[in-house]
Design a protein around this motif. Structure first.
Motif, mmCIF file in Angstrom:
data_model
loop_
_atom_site.group_PDB
_atom_site.id
_atom_site.type_symbol
_atom_site.label_atom_id
_atom_site.label_comp_id
_atom_site.label_asym_id
_atom_site.label_seq_id
_atom_site.Cartn_x
_atom_site.Cartn_y
_atom_site.Cartn_z
ATOM 1 N N TYR A 186 -13.672 6.108 7.314
ATOM 2 C CA TYR A 186 -12.350 6.038 6.688
ATOM 3 C C TYR A 186 -11.906 4.580 6.690
ATOM 4 C CZ TYR A 186 -7.482 7.354 5.690
ATOM 5 O OH TYR A 186 -6.243 7.513 5.113
ATOM 6 N N VAL A 187 -11.439 4.135 5.534
ATOM 7 C CA VAL A 187 -10.961 2.754 5.437
ATOM 8 C C VAL A 187 -9.613 2.747 4.723
ATOM 9 C CG1 VAL A 187 -12.219 2.248 3.288
ATOM 10 C CG2 VAL A 187 -11.582 0.381 4.792
ATOM 11 N N ASN A 188 -8.679 1.947 5.253
ATOM 12 C CA ASN A 188 -7.376 1.748 4.629
ATOM 13 C C ASN A 188 -7.314 0.316 4.109
ATOM 14 O OD1 ASN A 188 -4.496 2.835 4.261
ATOM 15 N ND2 ASN A 188 -4.160 0.814 5.151
ATOM 16 N N LEU A 189 -6.939 0.183 2.855
ATOM 17 C CA LEU A 189 -6.849 -1.122 2.204
ATOM 18 C C LEU A 189 -5.416 -1.344 1.744
ATOM 19 C CD1 LEU A 189 -9.991 -0.713 -0.079
ATOM 20 C CD2 LEU A 189 -9.870 -1.930 2.100
ATOM 21 N N GLU A 190 -4.857 -2.489 2.086
ATOM 22 C CA GLU A 190 -3.513 -2.846 1.628
ATOM 23 C C GLU A 190 -3.600 -3.969 0.608
ATOM 24 O OE1 GLU A 190 -0.800 -3.705 4.812
ATOM 25 O OE2 GLU A 190 -0.962 -1.665 5.613
ATOM 26 N N PHE A 191 -2.694 -3.901 -0.346
ATOM 27 C CA PHE A 191 -2.654 -4.860 -1.446
ATOM 28 C C PHE A 191 -1.330 -5.609 -1.418
ATOM 29 C CE2 PHE A 191 -5.529 -1.499 -2.422
ATOM 30 C CZ PHE A 191 -6.614 -2.133 -2.991
ATOM 31 N N GLY A 192 -1.152 -6.427 -0.390
ATOM 32 C CA GLY A 192 0.038 -7.262 -0.298
ATOM 33 C C GLY A 192 1.209 -6.620 0.416
ATOM 34 N N ARG A 193 1.292 -5.299 0.401
ATOM 35 C CA ARG A 193 2.398 -4.598 1.061
ATOM 36 C C ARG A 193 1.869 -3.308 1.674
ATOM 37 N NH1 ARG A 193 7.229 -5.079 -3.362
ATOM 38 N NH2 ARG A 193 7.173 -7.333 -3.428
ATOM 39 N N GLU A 194 2.544 -2.878 2.721
ATOM 40 C CA GLU A 194 2.162 -1.635 3.386
ATOM 41 C C GLU A 194 2.249 -0.436 2.432
ATOM 42 O OE1 GLU A 194 4.426 0.896 6.677
ATOM 43 O OE2 GLU A 194 3.703 -1.037 7.432
ATOM 44 N N THR A 195 3.183 -0.491 1.484
ATOM 45 C CA THR A 195 3.366 0.621 0.553
ATOM 46 C C THR A 195 2.427 0.558 -0.644
ATOM 47 O OG1 THR A 195 5.143 -0.586 -0.562
ATOM 48 C CG2 THR A 195 5.785 0.964 1.190
#
Length: 131
Positions: A37-46
């Motif tokens: 499992y991987v979580n990727l953020e794009f500049g903001r947590e949301t």
């Protein structure tokens, strides 16, 4: 319901390829990676995407069919040039659209369509639909 965040998680057998694609071409920040499992953020947590390998028999692989993820950016022309120069296949050309954006599309390793755009003034035909 008041959601504090809304993200999408995709089940895939291309976890590493997906992670590497978004890190390399979209500047994603890996905030969690436990090998399945991987979580990727794009500049903001949301602004995040998650990818996971199937963990249960009912978890089906995401085919990408019918999925489109939209990335609103400050300078779509700059992003287009960057992805084109990196030889990422462009699936929709960079164009101005009368509904109020300028955008193009690529596909990720899972076949998910990624629409990258910047807002523009909509034409008179579409202006009336904005709330």
């Amino acid at each position: 319901m008041e959601a504090f965040s809304l993200t999408a998680a995709f089940t895939t057998d291309k976890l590493e390829e997906s992670r590497d694609f978004y890190v390399k071409y979209f500047g994603a920040k890996v905030t969690f990676d436990c090998e399945w499992y991987v979580n990727l953020e794009f500049g903001r947590e949301t602004s995040a995407l998650q990818f996971m390998t199937p963990q249960q028999p009912e978890h089906k692989l995401c085919s990408g069919d019918g999925l489109m993820y939209n990335f609103k950016v400050h300078n779509v022309d700059e992003e287009f040039d960057k992805l084109r120069d990196a030889n990422v296949p462009i699936t929709l050309p960079l164009e101005d659209h009368p509904w109020g954006d300028r955008g193009f599309a690529v596909q990720d390793p899972n076949g998910i369509s990624l629409y990258i755009y910047s807002e523009r003034e909509p034409s008179d035909l579409y202006r009336k639909y904005y709330k």
